[in-house]
Design a protein around this motif. Structure first.
Motif, PDB file in Angstrom:
ATOM      1  N   ALA A  23      -4.136   0.385   0.284  1.00  0.00           N
ATOM      2  CA  ALA A  23      -4.539   0.150  -1.104  1.00  0.00           C
ATOM      3  C   ALA A  23      -4.409   1.413  -1.945  1.00  0.00           C
ATOM      4  O   ALA A  23      -5.084   1.571  -2.950  1.00  0.00           O
ATOM      5  N   GLY A  24      -3.521   2.315  -1.500  1.00  0.00           N
ATOM      6  CA  GLY A  24      -3.343   3.571  -2.224  1.00  0.00           C
ATOM      7  C   GLY A  24      -2.396   3.439  -3.394  1.00  0.00           C
ATOM      8  O   GLY A  24      -2.528   2.546  -4.233  1.00  0.00           O
ATOM      9  N   TYR A  25      -1.369   4.300  -3.422  1.00  0.00           N
ATOM     10  CA  TYR A  25      -0.462   4.363  -4.574  1.00  0.00           C
ATOM     11  C   TYR A  25       0.372   3.089  -4.727  1.00  0.00           C
ATOM     12  O   TYR A  25       0.460   2.515  -5.807  1.00  0.00           O
ATOM     13  N   TRP A  26       1.010   2.632  -3.639  1.00  0.00           N
ATOM     14  CA  TRP A  26       1.966   1.532  -3.739  1.00  0.00           C
ATOM     15  C   TRP A  26       1.350   0.171  -3.462  1.00  0.00           C
ATOM     16  O   TRP A  26       1.813  -0.844  -3.974  1.00  0.00           O
ATOM     17  N   GLY A  27       0.307   0.129  -2.650  1.00  0.00           N
ATOM     18  CA  GLY A  27      -0.309  -1.128  -2.288  1.00  0.00           C
ATOM     19  C   GLY A  27      -0.684  -2.022  -3.455  1.00  0.00           C
ATOM     20  O   GLY A  27      -0.394  -3.234  -3.436  1.00  0.00           O
ATOM     21  N   PRO A  28      -1.329  -1.495  -4.500  1.00  0.00           N
ATOM     22  CA  PRO A  28      -1.692  -2.346  -5.638  1.00  0.00           C
ATOM     23  C   PRO A  28      -0.499  -3.032  -6.289  1.00  0.00           C
ATOM     24  O   PRO A  28      -0.622  -4.167  -6.776  1.00  0.00           O
ATOM     25  N   ASN A  29       0.657  -2.375  -6.301  1.00  0.00           N
ATOM     26  CA  ASN A  29       1.859  -2.997  -6.865  1.00  0.00           C
ATOM     27  C   ASN A  29       2.300  -4.186  -6.018  1.00  0.00           C
ATOM     28  O   ASN A  29       2.716  -5.231  -6.540  1.00  0.00           O
ATOM     29  N   LEU A  30       2.203  -4.044  -4.701  1.00  0.00           N
ATOM     30  CA  LEU A  30       2.534  -5.153  -3.819  1.00  0.00           C
ATOM     31  C   LEU A  30       1.536  -6.297  -3.985  1.00  0.00           C
ATOM     32  O   LEU A  30       1.920  -7.469  -4.013  1.00  0.00           O
ATOM     33  N   VAL A  31       0.256  -5.958  -4.089  1.00  0.00           N
ATOM     34  CA  VAL A  31      -0.780  -6.964  -4.291  1.00  0.00           C
ATOM     35  C   VAL A  31      -0.473  -7.799  -5.529  1.00  0.00           C
ATOM     36  O   VAL A  31      -0.496  -9.043  -5.489  1.00  0.00           O
ATOM     37  N   ARG A  32      -0.171  -7.127  -6.621  1.00  0.00           N
ATOM     38  CA  ARG A  32       0.100  -7.829  -7.879  1.00  0.00           C
ATOM     39  C   ARG A  32       1.298  -8.761  -7.757  1.00  0.00           C
ATOM     40  O   ARG A  32       1.273  -9.900  -8.239  1.00  0.00           O
ATOM     41  N   ASN A  33       2.355  -8.313  -7.107  1.00  0.00           N
ATOM     42  CA  ASN A  33       3.569  -9.121  -7.025  1.00  0.00           C
ATOM     43  C   ASN A  33       3.462 -10.241  -6.001  1.00  0.00           C
ATOM     44  O   ASN A  33       4.029 -11.324  -6.203  1.00  0.00           O
ATOM     45  N   PHE A  34       2.735 -10.030  -4.916  1.00  0.00           N
ATOM     46  CA  PHE A  34       2.511 -11.129  -3.981  1.00  0.00           C
ATOM     47  C   PHE A  34       1.646 -12.212  -4.627  1.00  0.00           C
ATOM     48  O   PHE A  34       1.865 -13.408  -4.425  1.00  0.00           O
ATOM     49  N   GLN A  35       0.673 -11.798  -5.422  1.00  0.00           N
ATOM     50  CA  GLN A  35      -0.180 -12.775  -6.092  1.00  0.00           C
ATOM     51  C   GLN A  35       0.586 -13.576  -7.148  1.00  0.00           C
ATOM     52  O   GLN A  35       0.254 -14.729  -7.423  1.00  0.00           O
ATOM     53  N   ALA A  36       1.629 -12.961  -7.710  1.00  0.00           N
ATOM     54  CA  ALA A  36       2.409 -13.636  -8.750  1.00  0.00           C
ATOM     55  C   ALA A  36       3.513 -14.512  -8.178  1.00  0.00           C
ATOM     56  O   ALA A  36       4.118 -15.307  -8.901  1.00  0.00           O
ATOM     57  N   SER A  37       3.781 -14.387  -6.884  1.00  0.00           N
ATOM     58  CA  SER A  37       4.887 -15.120  -6.271  1.00  0.00           C
ATOM     59  C   SER A  37       4.442 -16.491  -5.765  1.00  0.00           C
ATOM     60  O   SER A  37       3.373 -16.628  -5.162  1.00  0.00           O
TER      61      SER A  37
END
Length: 359
Positions: A23-37
């Motif tokens: 949940a550091g630098y890149w994790g939140p970006n993945l979270v957002r895009n997985f939730q939008a997919s």
């Protein structure tokens, strides 16, 4: 490879359960895009700092935050795991997921070493699971268009590739500028080169003028098997930010400026032509072989779409279709091969180091 061996849900049209680790630098970006997919349903965000994970998810999220990775892997509804942790942890985290029967997406670089990356690729192939490397830039509309232009032959035979990725900071403590920034350019190079054209050797030069303990400026020169050359300049110390790539071909030359949204890609019908010796008399001078072409410049229209969204979609599609993703584990291995060879070259003051055969 038997893709049915470890894929329990690959044929289902229901969203795939996915967990993000980190949940550091890149994790939140993945979270957002997985939730939008619509291809995935995010079930877990795993991080050693549970409070940090909870803050990323928000107070009203139904996604579970946890520090217990074993619990994530034990969840039968989790079909895939996305790893966004430091490179040194990729092997253990991704290997555990593969052994639990999960498809795996790994943030670049694939692993800390080529040997570790090969273990992951072998494990995934033996289990019939998808292993994908998050080479994000390869999923930008601009790079997708560049790949089409290069592979269609519109630029002609590739003569050179020149990439510049420089800015002020962030100076890393555990890796040099080459391992920090060059994976982007090396993954793009691997992605766009036409079939049969590949790097065979690399020479690297670097400097640490501020005493950071590792190279802060580096230049990589790659020899391609068709006689062409590729050059990558990465720098943490530049006062200005530059993100450009030039691809020169026998017919046309392409320039990609990632910081220019109005004209990201420009194609120039300008260059140097060399007549064959048969076309001139034997008594004419050698310099008569060379002529210069100055034609039009075209800036093709390129749409805008978040690269990470396209990457997530590709991950989902590759699992559902039982095929290798565009940036699979072996693409990650090829980048690691160049990085390790470049590191050896740095140790020997720019010596040319060959790459693995059959990469």
């Amino acid at each position: 490879m038997d893709r049915n061996k470890g894929s329990r849900v690959a044929q289902s049209k229901e969203p795939l359960g996915v967990a993000v680790v980190g949940a550091g630098y890149w994790g939140p970006n993945l979270v957002r895009n997985f939730q939008a997919s619509d291809r995935f349903r995010l079930r877990w965000l795993c991080d050693l700092d549970v409070d940090r994970a909870q803050k990323v998810l928000g107070a009203y999220s139904t996604v579970q935050a946890t520090a217990d990775y074993a619990a994530v892997l034990a969840d039968p509804e989790v079909a895939a795991v996305a790893v966004a942790t430091p490179a040194g942890t990729h092997l253990d985290i991704a290997l555990a997921a593969l052994r639990a029967g999960k498809h795996v997406l790994v943030e670049k670089p694939l692993a800390a070493t080529h040997a570790d990356g090969l273990r992951l690729v072998t494990e995934a192939e033996e289990r019939g699971l998808t292993l994908m490397c998050d080479h994000t830039y390869c999923y930008t509309p601009a790079v997708g268009r560049i790949r089409e232009l290069v592979r269609s032959g519109e630029l002609g035979e590739i003569h050179f590739v020149d990439s510049v990725r420089i800015n002020l900071g962030l100076v890393q403590k555990d890796i040099d500028v080459m391992w920090d920034l060059a994976p982007h350019d090396l993954s793009i190079l691997d992605f766009i080169l036409p079939a049969g054209v590949e790097p065979v050797a690399v020479a690297a030069h670097g400097a640490d003028p501020i005493g950071a303990g590792q190279a802060c400026v580096a230049y990589l020169t790659l020899t391609l098997n068709n006689g062409a050359i590729a050059h990558v300049h990465v720098n943490w110390l530049s006062p200005t930010k530059v993100r450009t790539t030039m691809v020169g071909g026998s017919k046309r030359t392409l320039i990609w400026d990632d910081l220019n949204p109005a004209q990201r890609v420009a194609i120039f019908d300008r260059g140097v032509d060399l007549a064959s010796p048969q076309e001139i008399g034997a008594d004419e001078r050698r310099d008569m072989l060379v002529s210069y072409r100055s034609g039009d410049m075209v800036a093709p229209a390129i749409g805008e779409k978040e690269a990470l969204r396209s990457m997530v979609d590709e991950f989902g599609d590759s699992i559902a279709q039982g095929r290798a993703p565009l940036t699979d584990g072996r693409a990650g291995l090829r980048v690691l091969d160049i990085l390790e060879a470049a590191s050896r070259s740095l140790e020997f003051k720019g010596a040319v180091v060959g790459l693995r055969a059959g990469r």
